[in-house]
Design a protein around this motif. Structure first.
Motif, PDB file in Angstrom:
ATOM      1  N   GLY A 173     -81.486  -1.981 -17.609  1.00 44.32           N
ATOM      2  CA  GLY A 173     -81.791  -0.629 -17.193  1.00 44.32           C
ATOM      3  C   GLY A 173     -81.542  -0.361 -15.730  1.00 44.32           C
ATOM      4  O   GLY A 173     -82.070   0.614 -15.172  1.00 44.32           O
ATOM      5  N   GLN A 174     -80.719  -1.206 -15.091  1.00 41.35           N
ATOM      6  CA  GLN A 174     -80.471  -1.087 -13.656  1.00 41.35           C
ATOM      7  C   GLN A 174     -79.119  -0.467 -13.335  1.00 41.35           C
ATOM      8  O   GLN A 174     -78.898  -0.020 -12.213  1.00 41.35           O
ATOM      9  N   GLU A 175     -78.203  -0.475 -14.272  1.00 46.30           N
ATOM     10  CA  GLU A 175     -76.860   0.060 -14.042  1.00 46.30           C
ATOM     11  C   GLU A 175     -76.433   0.873 -15.254  1.00 46.30           C
ATOM     12  O   GLU A 175     -77.014   0.765 -16.344  1.00 46.30           O
ATOM     13  N   SER A 176     -75.386   1.665 -15.046  1.00 48.06           N
ATOM     14  CA  SER A 176     -74.816   2.459 -16.138  1.00 48.06           C
ATOM     15  C   SER A 176     -73.446   1.914 -16.503  1.00 48.06           C
ATOM     16  O   SER A 176     -72.712   1.401 -15.642  1.00 48.06           O
ATOM     17  N   LEU A 177     -73.124   2.026 -17.766  1.00 51.28           N
ATOM     18  CA  LEU A 177     -71.774   1.670 -18.193  1.00 51.28           C
ATOM     19  C   LEU A 177     -70.809   2.777 -17.803  1.00 51.28           C
ATOM     20  O   LEU A 177     -71.204   3.895 -17.454  1.00 51.28           O
ATOM     21  N   LEU A 178     -69.526   2.480 -17.876  1.00 51.50           N
ATOM     22  CA  LEU A 178     -68.494   3.410 -17.423  1.00 51.50           C
ATOM     23  C   LEU A 178     -68.115   4.358 -18.547  1.00 51.50           C
ATOM     24  O   LEU A 178     -67.912   3.940 -19.692  1.00 51.50           O
ATOM     25  N   ASP A 179     -68.039   5.615 -18.206  1.00 48.68           N
ATOM     26  CA  ASP A 179     -67.665   6.653 -19.167  1.00 48.68           C
ATOM     27  C   ASP A 179     -66.539   7.475 -18.552  1.00 48.68           C
ATOM     28  O   ASP A 179     -66.736   8.619 -18.135  1.00 48.68           O
ATOM     29  N   PRO A 180     -65.339   6.899 -18.456  1.00 45.48           N
ATOM     30  CA  PRO A 180     -64.255   7.572 -17.742  1.00 45.48           C
ATOM     31  C   PRO A 180     -63.822   8.847 -18.450  1.00 45.48           C
ATOM     32  O   PRO A 180     -63.876   8.945 -19.687  1.00 45.48           O
ATOM     33  N   ALA A 181     -63.403   9.811 -17.658  1.00 43.42           N
ATOM     34  CA  ALA A 181     -62.898  11.059 -18.229  1.00 43.42           C
ATOM     35  C   ALA A 181     -61.583  10.799 -18.948  1.00 43.42           C
ATOM     36  O   ALA A 181     -60.807   9.911 -18.584  1.00 43.42           O
ATOM     37  N   ALA A 182     -61.357  11.572 -19.987  1.00 38.19           N
ATOM     38  CA  ALA A 182     -60.123  11.420 -20.762  1.00 38.19           C
ATOM     39  C   ALA A 182     -58.919  11.744 -19.889  1.00 38.19           C
ATOM     40  O   ALA A 182     -58.903  12.747 -19.169  1.00 38.19           O
ATOM     41  N   GLN A 183     -57.933  10.885 -19.945  1.00 35.87           N
ATOM     42  CA  GLN A 183     -56.708  11.079 -19.186  1.00 35.87           C
ATOM     43  C   GLN A 183     -55.603  11.558 -20.114  1.00 35.87           C
ATOM     44  O   GLN A 183     -55.535  11.165 -21.279  1.00 35.87           O
ATOM     45  N   PRO A 184     -54.715  12.425 -19.623  1.00 32.27           N
ATOM     46  CA  PRO A 184     -53.599  12.842 -20.470  1.00 32.27           C
ATOM     47  C   PRO A 184     -52.723  11.644 -20.809  1.00 32.27           C
ATOM     48  O   PRO A 184     -52.482  10.781 -19.945  1.00 32.27           O
ATOM     49  N   PRO A 185     -52.271  11.552 -22.054  1.00 35.25           N
ATOM     50  CA  PRO A 185     -51.432  10.412 -22.433  1.00 35.25           C
ATOM     51  C   PRO A 185     -50.114  10.433 -21.679  1.00 35.25           C
ATOM     52  O   PRO A 185     -49.654  11.492 -21.231  1.00 35.25           O
ATOM     53  N   PRO A 186     -49.489   9.286 -21.493  1.00 35.14           N
ATOM     54  CA  PRO A 186     -48.187   9.254 -20.819  1.00 35.14           C
ATOM     55  C   PRO A 186     -47.152  10.052 -21.598  1.00 35.14           C
ATOM     56  O   PRO A 186     -47.186  10.126 -22.832  1.00 35.14           O
ATOM     57  N   ASP A 187     -46.234  10.663 -20.856  1.00 35.27           N
ATOM     58  CA  ASP A 187     -45.199  11.475 -21.492  1.00 35.27           C
ATOM     59  C   ASP A 187     -44.281  10.595 -22.344  1.00 35.27           C
ATOM     60  O   ASP A 187     -43.902   9.491 -21.940  1.00 35.27           O
ATOM     61  N   GLU A 188     -43.955  11.113 -23.505  1.00 39.85           N
ATOM     62  CA  GLU A 188     -43.023  10.415 -24.389  1.00 39.85           C
ATOM     63  C   GLU A 188     -41.608  10.901 -24.128  1.00 39.85           C
ATOM     64  O   GLU A 188     -41.386  12.069 -23.800  1.00 39.85           O
ATOM     65  N   ALA A 189     -40.673   9.993 -24.287  1.00 39.35           N
ATOM     66  CA  ALA A 189     -39.272  10.379 -24.154  1.00 39.35           C
ATOM     67  C   ALA A 189     -38.892  11.305 -25.305  1.00 39.35           C
ATOM     68  O   ALA A 189     -39.346  11.139 -26.442  1.00 39.35           O
ATOM     69  N   ALA A 190     -38.081  12.298 -24.992  1.00 38.41           N
ATOM     70  CA  ALA A 190     -37.646  13.240 -26.025  1.00 38.41           C
ATOM     71  C   ALA A 190     -36.798  12.509 -27.065  1.00 38.41           C
ATOM     72  O   ALA A 190     -36.005  11.624 -26.722  1.00 38.41           O
ATOM     73  N   PRO A 191     -36.960  12.848 -28.344  1.00 38.39           N
ATOM     74  CA  PRO A 191     -36.148  12.183 -29.371  1.00 38.39           C
ATOM     75  C   PRO A 191     -34.680  12.535 -29.228  1.00 38.39           C
ATOM     76  O   PRO A 191     -34.319  13.599 -28.726  1.00 38.39           O
ATOM     77  N   LEU A 192     -33.847  11.610 -29.658  1.00 35.86           N
ATOM     78  CA  LEU A 192     -32.404  11.845 -29.612  1.00 35.86           C
ATOM     79  C   LEU A 192     -32.031  12.941 -30.608  1.00 35.86           C
ATOM     80  O   LEU A 192     -32.646  13.078 -31.664  1.00 35.86           O
TER      81      LEU A 192
END
Length: 504
Positions: A170-189
């Motif tokens: 009860g002395q520390e909190s776990l990490l609850d990171p904010a959602a990050q946008p996913p990495p951009d995907e390469a456009a399909p051929l």
């Protein structure tokens, strides 16, 4: 001295099972025993856990320590149990309050300095925990984004064992990171890049609409590789269930990019022709790992220069293509991986592979036959579309006419798939997956005059019963794309032509 338990997850293929990690610390000579069918990585956790605990400010018990993983008959593998083992030992020896973890599973590998490092297979592990009724998953910080792809379970992350110990006190909190946008995907051929080759473009569209296997033959430069690489761009996006299956497989294999979202685009796997059987269908010592055919699940497996592959490697694909899964039996049991993939093969007609094709080829006919005989009859019998592609002419390369892009073709493919899904109902989603018994049902049975070209070829021994049924499936796909309710004789002839590599 005492007893404590913490929960974790063991993976068997893409299926997970909640494991009880129990620790007993009792008086006796200092010793550390791990039982419950651990593999080498888990047995070596003794040294990792001890260093991680002491470097995190914890007190290591100098007594007899027994760690058991239940159920004991299930094989456990990997370093993902490290954090759960450390917490169970500390709770048994120093009254670390682990009651907050009764409804949680703990995953993570420990570094010697107490850092909690990411592990593979977090997505299927958290999915198994959710299905088992667990309310929380404690995972390494680097795996939080992946774990949150599973709904209906709280996910918290930690970067160190010390932080986790502080959280339980009860002395520390776990990490609850904010959602990050996913990495951009390469456009399909885009198929608009392929000039000429109307026959090849037609085959790719049919393959996408009906989920049919394809083999393309032709001299270098005819566009075989370009066509195959553009097939995923005209396939429909994966639905939720398909996306979870594909993402879980890539998580287990360690090929999922950090912070990636669910894989919604059909995957493409293109192994080199020197690939082994284990690389293609899965394998390895101990617990078998997924191969390229499973990583291409719900996508495309492209074998370029397929005649250069070992015949044993190619024939190993026969069972996965038929059953849609790979079952690998090893000493420690059987592992099953889904393998519902579209096979696309490309090959030159002969070893010399002259750009001009047959007019320029100097290979004797026996050499050509021997080269193409590397593709066994049973394997090719499972390939619905087999076509020869001619060299592209200059008029096609210099044309100024508009070439249809993938986006327009993808709309037709999606429409054809919706028609097929509505028609077959619970039996199949695509024409390529329809059971033969359904094709013979009186509601869908084609009249004899329509099937006449196929019956002639079957009676003459030029196609097998499997080829007969697969040609009917292609005919249904042709009708769906062309807007007809049922295939006619012309559709059946085209399906047979696209299987026999000749114009009837």
């Amino acid at each position: 001295m005492g007893y404590a338990q913490v929960y974790s997850v063991a993976l068997h293929g893409v299926a997970g099972e909640v494991i009880v990690v129990e620790a007993d610390v009792s008086f006796g000579l200092p010793n550390f025993v791990v039982s419950g069918l651990p593999d080498a990585a888990l047995s070596e956790a003794r040294d990792r856990v001890r260093s991680a605990v002491t470097n995190s400010g914890g007190k290591w018990p100098l007594e007899r320590i027994i760690v058991n993983l239940l159920p004991a008959h299930v094989r456990k593998h990997g370093s993902g149990f490290d954090t759960a083992v450390a917490l169970a030992i500390l709770a048994a020896s120093s009254d670390l309050p682990v009651a907050r973890l009764n409804e949680a599973v703990v995953l993570g590998e420990l570094g010697l300095d107490g850092t909690v490092r990411p592990v593979r297979g977090v997505l299927p592990a958290v999915l198994a925990a959710s299905r088992a009724g667990k309310a929380m998953a404690l995972v390494p910080l680097a795996n939080v984004t992946e774990a949150r792809l599973v709904p209906d379970i709280e996910v918290l992350g930690t970067d160190s064992l010390g932080r986790l110990i502080g959280y339980l006190h009860g002395q520390e909190s776990l990490l609850d990171p904010a959602a990050q946008p996913p990495p951009d995907e390469a456009a399909p051929l885009d198929l608009a890049d392929v000039l000429g080759q109307e026959r090849g473009r037609r085959v790719i569209e049919l393959a996408a609409a009906g989920r049919h296997h394809v083999a393309m033959f032709g001299p270098p430069g005819t566009g075989k590789t370009m066509l195959a690489a553009r097939l995923p761009g005209v396939l429909p996006p994966l639905d939720d269930q398909e996306a979870i299956e594909v993402t879980a497989l890539h998580s287990i294999a360690g090929t999922l990019a950090p912070g990636a979202a669910l894989i919604r685009r059909a995957p493409l796997q293109a192994p080199h022709h020197t690939a082994s059987v284990a690389a293609l269908v899965g394998g390895g010592s101990g617990l078998a790992k997924p191969g390229a055919v499973s990583l291409a699940h719900n996508g495309v497996l492209f074998l370029d220069e397929c005649a250069e592959f070992s015949s044993g490697v190619l024939d190993a694909l026969r069972q996965p293509l038929e059953d849609g899964e790979v079952r690998l039996r090893r000493t420690y049991g059987e592992t099953a991986y889904p393998a519902r993939t579209q096979l696309v093969m490309a090959a030159n007609p002969c070893p010399c592979a002259k750009p001009g094709g047959r007019p320029a080829c100097q290979c004797p006919s026996i050499v050509r036959r021997r080269y193409q005989s590397r593709l066994s009859g049973p394997l090719m019998d499972r390939v619905d579309l087999q076509v020869d592609l001619d060299p592209v002419r200059s008029t096609a390369l210099l044309t100024t006419e508009h070439v249809e892009p993938s986006a327009i073709i993808a709309k037709r493919v999606l429409g054809a798939r919706e028609i097929a899904s509505d028609r077959w109902g619970p039996h199949a989603k695509t024409n390529g997956d329809v059971p033969a018994s359904v094709l013979r049902d009186k509601r869908y049975r084609l009249p004899r005059p329509v099937l006449h070209p196929l019956t002639i070829e079957l009676d003459r021994g030029r196609i097998s019963a499997r080829g007969f049924e697969r040609s009917m499936r292609v005919a249904w796909t042709i009708a769906d794309l062309d807007g007809r309710e049922r295939p006619d004789a012309a559709d059946v002839r085209e399906a047979l032509e696209l299987r026999s590599r000749s114009v009837l």
